[in-house]
Scaffold this active site. Structure first.
Site, PDB file in Angstrom:
ATOM      1  CE1 TYR A   1      -3.587   2.616   0.805  1.00  0.00           C
ATOM      2  CE2 TYR A   1      -2.562   2.905   2.951  1.00  0.00           C
ATOM      3  CZ  TYR A   1      -3.488   3.293   2.002  1.00  0.00           C
ATOM      4  OH  TYR A   1      -4.326   4.348   2.269  1.00  0.00           O
TER       5      TYR A   1
ATOM      6  CE  LYS B   1      -3.248   5.262  -1.945  1.00  0.00           C
ATOM      7  NZ  LYS B   1      -4.228   5.893  -2.847  1.00  0.00           N
TER       8      LYS B   1
ATOM      9  CB  ILE C   1     -10.597   8.954   7.085  1.00  0.00           C
ATOM     10  CG1 ILE C   1      -9.468   9.597   6.274  1.00  0.00           C
ATOM     11  CG2 ILE C   1     -11.895   9.776   6.999  1.00  0.00           C
ATOM     12  CD1 ILE C   1      -9.019  10.963   6.752  1.00  0.00           C
TER      13      ILE C   1
END
Ligand code: AKB
Length: 332
Positions: free
Chosen positions: A159, A163, A189
């Protein structure tokens, strides 16, 4: 570019007097439906198209345009962009940190090959492109407290690697082809009405649901694992704000954004102020713990604050109050 005779990139400039026509990929994840709502309020219902490869629930389907789109299918993407005269693309399709480690091949395909399709489509059609990055784009050799925008980035998850790749490719396309690429590194989040899937920061969402429903929460990170976090409304507003910022104000194309940092024990204490009977136990998930231990503890977002006026609204007490109000009223 995978097909077609006019493969050279050209800039179709988007007139600021028009409303943008927005496509959101990965629209049924944690953030897409909320972002569509915010953008539809601003630009009109029919100017924001949500897309995914899954069938939408009926409330999502009836709230505005929804379309099937597979980011691994270049022709399908191009058709959607052309037929709908898309001018902004928000690329939310991705596998998150923990689930990515469980399926590296799929994470590589979605997060890297998919991004290549998105970049080519966006450059070819002169789109303004938003791709989220993450605290996960840093690794054990990055400064962790605080983590600035520019520093060593050697993440150890697929991941994170994908990114960093997205940040660098987007910036490369910006400099090479003039692509209007904009990227925010999101913290964890926290949202009430949508679930994250397969992340390391998911515990900070789950605790609220379990606290309200069962009064018990088993945390998969150690009590003192400090990570940067943000309430979803702040995250979506930051995304809209950076998309609307005039080019002259952007000194960079990839910005850290932050609101607060906390550890599970601090979050639990704050929840227990409202729900004193909540019992929290710790059953550590070694994969998630190793990931969290390599991520920033505090995030330096001063460039976003200085360049385009980023300011968060929610700190820990407001976050907890808002989440409990929302989930509590939902479960009654
Ligand atoms: C995850 O935990 O993988 C995500 C993230 C911080 O990018 N929520």
């Amino acid at each position: 570019v995978t097909s077609g005779s006019d493969a050279s990139f050209h800039s179709v400039s988007f007139s600021e007097t028009d409303h943008p026509k927005v496509l959101i990929t990965g629209g049924l994840g944690q953030l897409g439906v909320g972002l569509a709502k915010l953008l539809r309020n601003r630009f009109g219902k029919n100017n924001v198209i949500l897309s995914d490869i899954r069938k939408p629930p009926s409330n999502v389907f009836h709230s505005g345009p929804f379309i099937y789109s597979d980011i691994l299918d270049y022709k399908n993407l191009r058709e959607i962009v052309v037929n709908n005269r898309i001018t902004w693309l928000v690329h939310y399709s991705a596998l998150l940190s923990a689930v990515g480690e469980a399926n590296v091949a799929l994470a590589r395909a979605v997060n890297i090959t998919g991004l290549h399709n998105i970049l080519d489509i966006a450059a070819e059609h002169g789109l303004r492109l938003f791709v989220p990055s993450t605290i996960g784009a840093f690794g054990p050799t990055s400064p962790r407290n605080p983590t600035p925008d520019l520093c060593v980035q050697r993440p150890r998850t697929i991941y994170g690697v994908s990114k960093v790749h997205a940040e660098l490719m987007g910036e490369y396309y910006h400099h090479r082809y003039g692509l209007d690429f904009r990227c925010l590194r999101y913290p964890g989040i926290i949202s009430a009405d949508s679930q994250p899937g397969g992340g390391t920061t998911d515990y900070a969402v789950q605790i609220f649901h379990d606290a309200v429903k069962t009064g018990k929460f088993e945390c998969n990170l150690k009590p003192d694992t400090r990570l940067p976090m943000m309430y979803i409304d702040d995250c979506l507003r930051a995304t809209l704000e950076v998309m609307e910022t005039p080019v002259e104000s952007l000194s960079m194309r990839t910005y850290n954004i932050n609101a607060m940092s906390f550890a599970p024990e601090e979050l639990a204490n704050e929840v227990q102020k409202q729900l004193p009977d909540l019992q929290v136990t710790y059953e550590i998930d070694s994969v998630r713990q190793a990931i969290a231990d390599s991520w920033p503890m505090n995030f330096d977002d001063s460039n976003a604050r200085n360049d385009w006026g980023w300011k968060h609204d929610y700190d820990l007490p407001e976050l907890v109050q808002t989440m409990l109000n929302f989930i509590g009223s939902d479960s009654r």
